[in-house]
Design an enzyme around this catalytic site. Sequence first.
Site, PDB file in Angstrom:
ATOM      1  N   CYS A  73       0.837  -1.194   0.000  1.00  0.00           N
ATOM      2  CA  CYS A  73       0.000   0.000   0.000  1.00  0.00           C
ATOM      3  C   CYS A  73       0.878   1.252   0.000  1.00  0.00           C
ATOM      4  CB  CYS A  73      -0.894  -0.011   1.235  1.00  0.00           C
ATOM      5  SG  CYS A  73      -1.798   1.525   1.511  1.00  0.00           S
ATOM      6  N   HIS A 110       1.957  -8.210  13.427  1.00  0.00           N
ATOM      7  CA  HIS A 110       1.245  -7.761  12.231  1.00  0.00           C
ATOM      8  C   HIS A 110       2.280  -7.494  11.147  1.00  0.00           C
ATOM      9  CE1 HIS A 110      -1.077  -5.224   9.520  1.00  0.00           C
ATOM     10  NE2 HIS A 110      -2.174  -5.637  10.127  1.00  0.00           N
ATOM     11  N   GLU A 146       2.569  -5.454   8.678  1.00  0.00           N
ATOM     12  CA  GLU A 146       2.930  -4.059   8.438  1.00  0.00           C
ATOM     13  C   GLU A 146       3.903  -3.560   9.507  1.00  0.00           C
ATOM     14  OE1 GLU A 146       0.961   0.413   8.527  1.00  0.00           O
ATOM     15  OE2 GLU A 146      -0.350  -1.305   8.155  1.00  0.00           O
ATOM     16  N   CYS A 148      -4.034   5.801   8.012  1.00  0.00           N
ATOM     17  CA  CYS A 148      -4.428   6.133   6.644  1.00  0.00           C
ATOM     18  C   CYS A 148      -5.859   6.670   6.636  1.00  0.00           C
ATOM     19  CB  CYS A 148      -4.285   4.925   5.729  1.00  0.00           C
ATOM     20  SG  CYS A 148      -5.544   3.674   5.932  1.00  0.00           S
TER      21      CYS A 148
END
Length: 307
Positions: free
Chosen positions: A106, A134, A136, A198
């Site tokens: 992303c 996680h 990310e 985000c």
Amino acid sequence: MKYKVTKVKPQGYCGGVLKAIQMAKECRKLHPNESITILGNLVHNNYVKEALTLYDLKTVEDPSKTRWELLDLVESGIVIFTAHGVNQSVKEKAIKKGLTIVDASCPFVLQTQKFVEQKLNAGYYVFYIGKKGHPEAEAIYSENDRVFLIEKIEDIPKNLKGNIFVTNQTTMSVIEIKDLFAKIKEIYPDASIYDEICNATRVRQEAILALKDQNVDTLIVVGDPSSNNTKKLCAMGVSAAIKNVYRIEDLQQLKPEMFQNARHIAITSGASTPTYLMEQVYEYLIHYPCPKEKIDLHKILDEKRQA
């Protein structure tokens, strides 16, 4: 039985999820005969994973393994890095194995990684607010011992001397990071703070908080159990003082006892949840009692970004 049903906007895949799915499908189109492996779940939704198999796109996933370790399971062909991003060492390992790389990270995740890299190169300590394990977060905190993962106030290091940069996983709770930012500022007044939640995550959470004065007594969150942004939507429902908050993966998990006494039901979904799955729940509630429609995997991936 009479109740009002409200679809909380926005719904559907966020831009990063839509981009990752389109890249995976395009990769198969361009390489019809190649072995293509996705390193971990492309996005956090099991139905998306299943639908990708219709394109002969294989996923290797094991929650107990890092992306570096998962790469040992990919022997040849093309490897797709997921929307969550990976660190540079994983990319280098893939290249050494002779794999062709397709990076579906992303853009917002890549932006955070860039900020962290710049600050580390400038000699900063980095406080990264995120969830351990996680993908990310792993891509950032596993790469450098000057990065400190912060999950709760107790994780904030004490007595560090030097410049401090604070940022966060893009799918965290707007409420949680606000409290952590405040505590870090209390301990380190000169710390530089960059809120990297985000926009897709933020607007979904704020939309739930805005339900507080709309007499909603039941919130149904449609999303995968592994999705962090979906979990945070449930937390927002609790913060909005909604009496009953349920998280379901699909229509099959919706039980009459969840809504039979409701007067105003709100439905939301995570940024990696197909709109198709949410719409099934909505239509069922509108027409209840009625049969539950079966899930058609061919409808999971084919959608445009929703408003």
